[in-house]
Design a protein around this motif. Structure first.
Motif, mmCIF file in Angstrom:
data_model
loop_
_atom_site.group_PDB
_atom_site.id
_atom_site.type_symbol
_atom_site.label_atom_id
_atom_site.label_comp_id
_atom_site.label_asym_id
_atom_site.label_seq_id
_atom_site.Cartn_x
_atom_site.Cartn_y
_atom_site.Cartn_z
ATOM 1 N N ALA A 49 0.829 -1.203 0.000
ATOM 2 C CA ALA A 49 0.000 0.000 0.000
ATOM 3 C C ALA A 49 0.863 1.253 0.000
ATOM 4 C CB ALA A 49 -0.930 -0.011 1.217
ATOM 5 N N SER A 50 1.967 1.235 0.743
ATOM 6 C CA SER A 50 2.838 2.413 0.816
ATOM 7 C C SER A 50 3.484 2.697 -0.528
ATOM 8 C CB SER A 50 3.922 2.194 1.879
ATOM 9 O OG SER A 50 3.360 1.978 3.144
ATOM 10 N N ARG A 51 4.044 1.666 -1.160
ATOM 11 C CA ARG A 51 4.688 1.866 -2.458
ATOM 12 C C ARG A 51 3.679 2.319 -3.498
ATOM 13 N NH1 ARG A 51 8.947 -3.096 -3.175
ATOM 14 N NH2 ARG A 51 8.540 -2.702 -5.376
ATOM 15 N N SER A 52 2.501 1.730 -3.472
ATOM 16 C CA SER A 52 1.465 2.120 -4.419
ATOM 17 C C SER A 52 1.133 3.603 -4.281
ATOM 18 C CB SER A 52 0.207 1.277 -4.180
ATOM 19 O OG SER A 52 -0.853 1.717 -4.995
ATOM 20 N N ALA A 53 1.019 4.077 -3.045
ATOM 21 C CA ALA A 53 0.648 5.472 -2.812
ATOM 22 C C ALA A 53 1.708 6.431 -3.336
ATOM 23 C CB ALA A 53 0.426 5.696 -1.323
ATOM 24 N N PHE A 54 2.977 6.136 -3.082
ATOM 25 C CA PHE A 54 4.030 7.047 -3.524
ATOM 26 C C PHE A 54 4.196 7.022 -5.042
ATOM 27 C CE2 PHE A 54 5.319 6.873 0.966
ATOM 28 C CZ PHE A 54 5.525 8.226 1.193
ATOM 29 N N ILE A 55 4.072 5.848 -5.658
ATOM 30 C CA ILE A 55 4.178 5.780 -7.116
ATOM 31 C C ILE A 55 3.000 6.501 -7.772
ATOM 32 C CG2 ILE A 55 4.182 4.223 -9.115
ATOM 33 C CD1 ILE A 55 5.678 2.194 -7.368
ATOM 34 N N LEU A 114 14.408 3.843 -6.272
ATOM 35 C CA LEU A 114 14.783 3.490 -4.899
ATOM 36 C C LEU A 114 13.629 2.818 -4.162
ATOM 37 C CD1 LEU A 114 16.772 6.684 -3.841
ATOM 38 C CD2 LEU A 114 17.705 4.378 -4.161
ATOM 39 N N LEU A 115 12.439 3.359 -4.352
ATOM 40 C CA LEU A 115 11.277 2.821 -3.662
ATOM 41 C C LEU A 115 10.982 1.394 -4.124
ATOM 42 C CD1 LEU A 115 9.044 3.720 -1.640
ATOM 43 C CD2 LEU A 115 7.668 4.357 -3.625
ATOM 44 N N SER A 116 11.141 1.149 -5.415
ATOM 45 C CA SER A 116 10.826 -0.163 -5.963
ATOM 46 C C SER A 116 11.845 -1.225 -5.567
ATOM 47 C CB SER A 116 10.733 -0.080 -7.490
ATOM 48 O OG SER A 116 9.681 0.780 -7.868
ATOM 49 N N TYR A 117 13.059 -0.808 -5.222
ATOM 50 C CA TYR A 117 14.087 -1.765 -4.834
ATOM 51 C C TYR A 117 14.212 -1.901 -3.319
ATOM 52 C CZ TYR A 117 15.990 -2.487 -9.506
ATOM 53 O OH TYR A 117 16.152 -2.844 -10.816
ATOM 54 N N ASP A 118 13.294 -1.299 -2.583
ATOM 55 C CA ASP A 118 13.400 -1.312 -1.124
ATOM 56 C C ASP A 118 12.905 -2.631 -0.540
ATOM 57 O OD1 ASP A 118 13.849 -0.206 1.474
ATOM 58 O OD2 ASP A 118 11.695 0.086 1.643
ATOM 59 N N GLY A 119 13.816 -3.529 -0.230
ATOM 60 C CA GLY A 119 13.471 -4.773 0.447
ATOM 61 C C GLY A 119 12.930 -5.858 -0.459
ATOM 62 N N SER A 120 12.550 -5.521 -1.665
ATOM 63 C CA SER A 120 12.036 -6.517 -2.596
ATOM 64 C C SER A 120 12.278 -6.027 -4.013
ATOM 65 C CB SER A 120 10.545 -6.757 -2.362
ATOM 66 O OG SER A 120 9.810 -5.578 -2.593
ATOM 67 N N PRO A 121 12.388 -6.947 -4.959
ATOM 68 C CA PRO A 121 12.647 -6.534 -6.341
ATOM 69 C C PRO A 121 11.440 -5.833 -6.945
ATOM 70 C CG PRO A 121 12.180 -8.878 -6.235
ATOM 71 C CD PRO A 121 12.288 -8.402 -4.813
ATOM 72 N N PRO A 122 11.628 -5.102 -8.038
ATOM 73 C CA PRO A 122 10.490 -4.481 -8.719
ATOM 74 C C PRO A 122 9.458 -5.551 -9.068
ATOM 75 C CG PRO A 122 12.549 -3.723 -9.668
ATOM 76 C CD PRO A 122 12.905 -4.821 -8.726
ATOM 77 N N ASN A 123 8.203 -5.183 -9.007
ATOM 78 C CA ASN A 123 7.153 -6.167 -9.276
ATOM 79 C C ASN A 123 6.139 -5.628 -10.266
ATOM 80 O OD1 ASN A 123 4.969 -4.734 -7.700
ATOM 81 N ND2 ASN A 123 6.437 -5.086 -6.034
ATOM 82 N N GLY A 147 0.930 -2.757 9.390
ATOM 83 C CA GLY A 147 2.284 -3.010 9.862
ATOM 84 C C GLY A 147 3.342 -2.857 8.790
ATOM 85 N N GLU A 148 3.005 -2.193 7.671
ATOM 86 C CA GLU A 148 3.987 -1.997 6.602
ATOM 87 C C GLU A 148 5.015 -0.952 7.018
ATOM 88 O OE1 GLU A 148 2.168 -0.997 2.924
ATOM 89 O OE2 GLU A 148 1.126 -2.918 2.714
ATOM 90 N N ARG A 149 6.280 -1.216 6.674
ATOM 91 C CA ARG A 149 7.354 -0.279 6.986
ATOM 92 C C ARG A 149 8.255 -0.119 5.781
ATOM 93 N NH1 ARG A 149 5.890 -2.855 11.486
ATOM 94 N NH2 ARG A 149 5.902 -1.756 13.481
ATOM 95 N N LEU A 150 8.638 1.117 5.522
ATOM 96 C CA LEU A 150 9.604 1.402 4.474
ATOM 97 C C LEU A 150 11.000 1.422 5.091
ATOM 98 C CD1 LEU A 150 7.832 4.301 2.543
ATOM 99 C CD2 LEU A 150 8.071 1.938 1.788
ATOM 100 N N GLY A 151 11.942 0.725 4.455
ATOM 101 C CA GLY A 151 13.326 0.795 4.909
ATOM 102 C C GLY A 151 13.941 2.138 4.552
ATOM 103 N N TRP A 152 15.241 2.307 4.895
ATOM 104 C CA TRP A 152 15.883 3.606 4.643
ATOM 105 C C TRP A 152 15.903 3.931 3.161
ATOM 106 C CZ3 TRP A 152 19.971 4.230 1.419
ATOM 107 C CH2 TRP A 152 20.705 3.076 1.091
ATOM 108 N N GLN A 153 16.092 2.920 2.324
ATOM 109 C CA GLN A 153 16.122 3.160 0.880
ATOM 110 C C GLN A 153 14.746 3.572 0.377
ATOM 111 O OE1 GLN A 153 18.443 0.294 -1.350
ATOM 112 N NE2 GLN A 153 17.032 0.433 -3.082
ATOM 113 N N GLY A 154 13.705 2.908 0.890
ATOM 114 C CA GLY A 154 12.351 3.281 0.508
ATOM 115 C C GLY A 154 11.978 4.669 0.995
ATOM 116 N N MET A 155 12.410 5.012 2.221
ATOM 117 C CA MET A 155 12.142 6.352 2.743
ATOM 118 C C MET A 155 12.814 7.415 1.900
ATOM 119 S SD MET A 155 10.098 6.168 5.354
ATOM 120 C CE MET A 155 10.388 7.694 6.246
#
Length: 288
Positions: free
Chosen positions: A88-94, A130-139, A251-259
């Motif tokens: 949900a977080s990645r979707s919102a920022f993209i 950066l957001l797309s590579y945060d903790g998981s590969p682009p999807n 409980g979703e969290r963005l890592g430093w790269q995602g932030m």
């Protein structure tokens, strides 16, 4: 600042807050329903609210509403499908990239672009990377959500023109009807995936009444009173609200790269609104 402009800012801020909550609810509803089913139910509920305003015999109003509704259908469909694969977080920022995509779209249509737009575009691309590579590969969900940003940029451009010409209530109602009909067609193609034992009644009621009917009406009212550049800046708060809701409820969290990526996207959306020595593309009302 005039009273009517303050009222317009209030309308847009309320809509943005409510929209920020929808990413979590849609993500949760996808456990029981498909994208087409979610959109069909939520917009069918929204359409019922506007039934009394659908009896206008104005061909221009209907053309405008059906056009906006078709674009809105694409925006909501791509976002809902995307949430099947991304957070949900990645979707919102993209999704927020529409603020940058809007002036770029106007540039393609012939408006001159100043340096803030090119700087914002570069930052936005870096932020999404950066957001797309945060903790998981682009999807696949990230790609679908980029379609949301492009569709919504086109929607805001067209709405700015139509909102000045037609009353907000019937214009919104016709859009809701169009999205409902197109969602029905998409839903029939998805096949039966209903799960009655886990049907998200309250979530869909909120999505239909508040996030669809109320918010799109508030946006139509707000964009009659607030210029597009100011409206776009207000809309940049949506991913901030969405990330907060996702943190508390999922409980979703963005890592430093995602932030860092999210920060670049927010910076890009704000920089895209700066004035330069060239005319700002969003300050020119396109000729129709």
């Amino acid at each position: 600042m005039r009273r009517d402009q303050l009222l317009g800012l209030l309308y847009l801020n309320l809509a943005t807050l409510f929209w920020g909550s929808t990413f979590v609810l849609v993500k949760d509803s996808l456990q029981a329903l498909g994208p087409g089913q979610i959109n069909f139910v939520r917009f069918a509920i929204a359409t019922l609210v506007f039934v009394p305003f659908l009896f206008r015999r104005d061909p221009g109003l209907w053309r405008a509403g059906l056009e906006l509704g078709a674009v809105l259908f694409v925006a909501y469909l791509t976002q809902t499908v995307g949430l099947q694969y991304t957070t949900a977080s990645r979707s919102a920022f993209i999704t927020t990239l529409y603020v940058v995509a809007l002036p770029l779209l106007l540039g393609v249509l012939g408006h001159r672009l100043g340096w803030p737009i090119w700087l914002a575009a570069g930052l936005a691309v870096g932020g999404v990377g950066l957001l797309s590579y945060d903790g998981s590969p682009p999807n696949l969900g990230d790609a679908w959500t980029l379609g949301t940003a492009l569709s919504y940029a086109f929607y805001i451009w067209r709405l700015e023109h139509f909102a000045q010409r037609f009353p907000a209530l019937p214009l919104t109602g016709i859009q809701m009807l169009m999205v409902t009909l197109l969602s029905l067609v998409w839903m029939l193609g998805e096949g039966p995936t209903w799960n009655p034992s886990n049907f998200p009644f309250l979530s869909l009621l909120y999505l239909g009444l508040v996030a669809s009917a109320l918010c799109i009406w508030l946006q139509a009212l707000g964009q009659r009173l607030v210029p597009a550049p100011q409206a776009a800046v207000i809309f940049t708060l949506e991913p901030v609200y969405a990330a907060a809701f996702a943190y508390v409820l999922l409980g979703e969290r963005l890592g430093w790269q995602g932030m860092l990526g999210a920060g670049l996207i927010i910076a890009a959306t704000l920089i895209s609104q700066l004035r330069s020595t060239k005319p700002h593309p969003e300050q020119v009302t396109p000729e129709m």
